[in-house]
Design a protein around this motif. Structure first.
Motif, PDB file in Angstrom:
ATOM      1  N   THR A   1       0.848  -1.182   0.000  1.00 55.79           N
ATOM      2  CA  THR A   1       0.000   0.000   0.000  1.00 55.79           C
ATOM      3  C   THR A   1       0.889   1.240   0.000  1.00 55.79           C
ATOM      4  O   THR A   1       1.946   1.238   0.610  1.00 55.79           O
ATOM      5  CB  THR A   1      -0.874   0.018   1.278  1.00 55.79           C
ATOM      6  N   LYS A   2       0.429   2.265  -0.673  1.00 54.88           N
ATOM      7  CA  LYS A   2       1.280   3.456  -0.809  1.00 54.88           C
ATOM      8  C   LYS A   2       1.545   4.149   0.518  1.00 54.88           C
ATOM      9  O   LYS A   2       2.602   4.706   0.756  1.00 54.88           O
ATOM     10  CB  LYS A   2       0.618   4.443  -1.774  1.00 54.88           C
ATOM     11  N   SER A   3       0.540   4.087   1.411  1.00 53.42           N
ATOM     12  CA  SER A   3       0.661   4.863   2.645  1.00 53.42           C
ATOM     13  C   SER A   3       1.599   4.250   3.688  1.00 53.42           C
ATOM     14  O   SER A   3       1.914   4.892   4.672  1.00 53.42           O
ATOM     15  CB  SER A   3      -0.723   5.048   3.272  1.00 53.42           C
ATOM     16  N   VAL A   4       1.994   3.016   3.484  1.00 51.27           N
ATOM     17  CA  VAL A   4       2.891   2.409   4.479  1.00 51.27           C
ATOM     18  C   VAL A   4       4.168   1.898   3.822  1.00 51.27           C
ATOM     19  O   VAL A   4       4.213   1.676   2.613  1.00 51.27           O
ATOM     20  CB  VAL A   4       2.214   1.221   5.216  1.00 51.27           C
ATOM     21  N   THR A   5       5.192   1.700   4.627  1.00 50.87           N
ATOM     22  CA  THR A   5       6.438   1.123   4.115  1.00 50.87           C
ATOM     23  C   THR A   5       6.281  -0.400   4.090  1.00 50.87           C
ATOM     24  O   THR A   5       5.424  -0.940   4.793  1.00 50.87           O
ATOM     25  CB  THR A   5       7.618   1.469   5.033  1.00 50.87           C
TER      26      THR A   5
ATOM     27  N   GLY B   1       8.077  -2.529   5.475  1.00 52.26           N
ATOM     28  CA  GLY B   1       8.303  -3.005   6.846  1.00 52.26           C
ATOM     29  C   GLY B   1       7.033  -2.936   7.671  1.00 52.26           C
ATOM     30  O   GLY B   1       6.643  -3.901   8.327  1.00 52.26           O
ATOM     31  N   GLN B   2       6.366  -1.788   7.589  1.00 49.49           N
ATOM     32  CA  GLN B   2       5.112  -1.625   8.347  1.00 49.49           C
ATOM     33  C   GLN B   2       4.066  -2.625   7.876  1.00 49.49           C
ATOM     34  O   GLN B   2       3.287  -3.155   8.659  1.00 49.49           O
ATOM     35  CB  GLN B   2       4.562  -0.205   8.172  1.00 49.49           C
ATOM     36  N   GLN B   3       4.091  -2.852   6.547  1.00 45.26           N
ATOM     37  CA  GLN B   3       3.084  -3.762   6.005  1.00 45.26           C
ATOM     38  C   GLN B   3       3.288  -5.190   6.521  1.00 45.26           C
ATOM     39  O   GLN B   3       2.330  -5.866   6.897  1.00 45.26           O
ATOM     40  CB  GLN B   3       3.162  -3.761   4.478  1.00 45.26           C
ATOM     41  N   VAL B   4       4.558  -5.623   6.565  1.00 46.33           N
ATOM     42  CA  VAL B   4       4.819  -6.976   7.075  1.00 46.33           C
ATOM     43  C   VAL B   4       4.443  -7.060   8.555  1.00 46.33           C
ATOM     44  O   VAL B   4       3.850  -8.038   9.003  1.00 46.33           O
ATOM     45  CB  VAL B   4       6.294  -7.389   6.863  1.00 46.33           C
ATOM     46  N   VAL B   5       4.760  -5.994   9.311  1.00 47.46           N
ATOM     47  CA  VAL B   5       4.392  -5.991  10.733  1.00 47.46           C
ATOM     48  C   VAL B   5       2.886  -6.159  10.882  1.00 47.46           C
ATOM     49  O   VAL B   5       2.404  -6.915  11.724  1.00 47.46           O
ATOM     50  CB  VAL B   5       4.864  -4.698  11.439  1.00 47.46           C
ATOM     51  N   LYS B   6       2.133  -5.483  10.009  1.00 49.22           N
ATOM     52  CA  LYS B   6       0.674  -5.578  10.102  1.00 49.22           C
ATOM     53  C   LYS B   6       0.200  -7.005   9.790  1.00 49.22           C
ATOM     54  O   LYS B   6      -0.656  -7.551  10.481  1.00 49.22           O
ATOM     55  CB  LYS B   6       0.001  -4.583   9.153  1.00 49.22           C
ATOM     56  N   ILE B   7       0.788  -7.584   8.754  1.00 48.64           N
ATOM     57  CA  ILE B   7       0.406  -8.957   8.397  1.00 48.64           C
ATOM     58  C   ILE B   7       0.711  -9.907   9.562  1.00 48.64           C
ATOM     59  O   ILE B   7      -0.097 -10.756   9.927  1.00 48.64           O
ATOM     60  CB  ILE B   7       1.155  -9.422   7.120  1.00 48.64           C
ATOM     61  N   VAL B   8       1.907  -9.712  10.161  1.00 50.80           N
ATOM     62  CA  VAL B   8       2.308 -10.567  11.279  1.00 50.80           C
ATOM     63  C   VAL B   8       1.384 -10.341  12.478  1.00 50.80           C
ATOM     64  O   VAL B   8       0.917 -11.278  13.114  1.00 50.80           O
ATOM     65  CB  VAL B   8       3.784 -10.285  11.683  1.00 50.80           C
TER      66      VAL B   8
END
Ligand code: GDP
Length: 297
Positions: free
Chosen positions: A65-69, A71-78
């Motif tokens: 997603t454009k709004s997140v990095t 890294g942040q995206q993987v953290v969210k998935i985890v």
């Protein structure tokens, strides 16, 4: 003490070329960090491994997603996957205590926080649900434990079954059942004896008590800071006695909460409450979201 996982992952992704979707390589590199974070949070190795594998399939190929990095995206998935595993019951705090008097059996090793949790839960049932509660100590080996429950009862305004010296646990349980019926109690809680470690005599005793009262809930109280040991204790108690849920105590300590994940993954039993201190109101309903956040740091 621990480096924040989001920061660590940002580091990983900074070294990789930015792409529109999470590539297998990116995800693999990130999940190596996730695995380390889980192990540091005291999640057992097999559980961490299996969890990471599951997340890997989910994350690979996801559009960033454009709004997140990344890294942040993987953290969210985890984070979401952690919550998925941790979530046991829709409402973990809702105990099955209709049809009064409903027996609740409290089990666990000595020092895990069983007596304290019995008091906390009784107070909660009285204050939040307006229940009339009776508590009884079955710890005939430690008169001090019986006194401890009586003192707690006084403090929180919950009745305790009068102590009759020399009575066996099964007989105390029968007396509690009778007293609960006669006295119009909604719930009676049996605080069983613990040992420093599991032994046959203890298990037999708890089984006998279970058979006498047919508990509506059998809650295992374990020290959340003991990690893998807590999980093994839960497996043994569940195999021998059959537990309906777990209370993790000492979650106010500096542990990272990984025991909760291992507990769910290995035993499949719901975590119902967490103990957050020695005071009688330091008990909360288990919230997967909060523990997930804590595991990730
Ligand atoms: P039992 O032997 O299993 O009945 O254990 P106790 O209820 O006597 O608890 C042992 C000690 O742990 C006591 O000093 C309690 O005050 C403390 N304790 C119990 N639950 C918690 C908790 O959630 N957090 C903290 N910090 N201490 C706790």
């Amino acid at each position: 003490m621990f480096e924040n996982l989001s920061e660590r992952l940002s580091g990983v992704f900074d070294r990789l070329t930015k792409q529109g979707a999470l590539s297998e390589e990116d995800v693999k590199a990130a999940l190596r960090e996730v695995r380390v974070a889980l192990l540091e949070a005291d999640v057992s190795l097999p559980v961490a491994r299996e969890f990471v594998k599951k997340v890997q399939d989910k994350a690979t190929g996801q559009a960033v997603t454009k709004s997140v990095t990344p890294g942040q995206q993987v953290v969210k998935i985890v984070h979401d996957a952690l919550v998925d595993v941790l979530r046991g019951e829709e409402d973990p705090g809702a105990l099955k205590i209709d049809s009064p008097p409903a027996p609740i059996l409290m089990v666990g090793l000595q020092g895990g926080g069983k007596t304290t949790t019995t008091g906390k839960l009784a107070k909660r049932l009285k204050d939040k649900e307006g229940k009339k509660v009776l508590m009884a100590s079955l710890d005939v080996y430690r008169p001090a434990a019986m006194d401890q429950l009586a003192v707690l009862g006084n403090q929180i305004g919950v009745d305790t079954l009068p102590i009759v010296p020399g009575q066996k646990p099964v007989d105390i349980a029968k007396r509690a059942k009778q007293q609960a019926a006669l006295g119009g109690y909604d719930v009676y809680m049996l605080d069983t004896a613990g040992r420093l470690q599991i032994d046959e005599v203890l298990m037999q005793e708890v089984e006998d008590v279970r058979d006498v009262v047919s508990p509506r809930e059998t809650l295992l109280v374990v020290d959340g800071l003991t990690g893998q040991v807590a999980v093994e204790v839960a497996e043994e108690f569940d195999a021998k006695i059959g537990i309906s849920g777990v209370v993790l105590t000492r979650m106010d300590g500096d542990g990272r909460g990984g025991a909760a994940l291992s507990m769910r993954a290995v035993t499949g039993k719901p975590i119902r409450f967490v103990g957050l201190g020695e005071k009688m109101d330091a008990l909360e309903t288990f919230e997967p979201d909060r523990i997930a956040g804590r595991i990730l740091g």
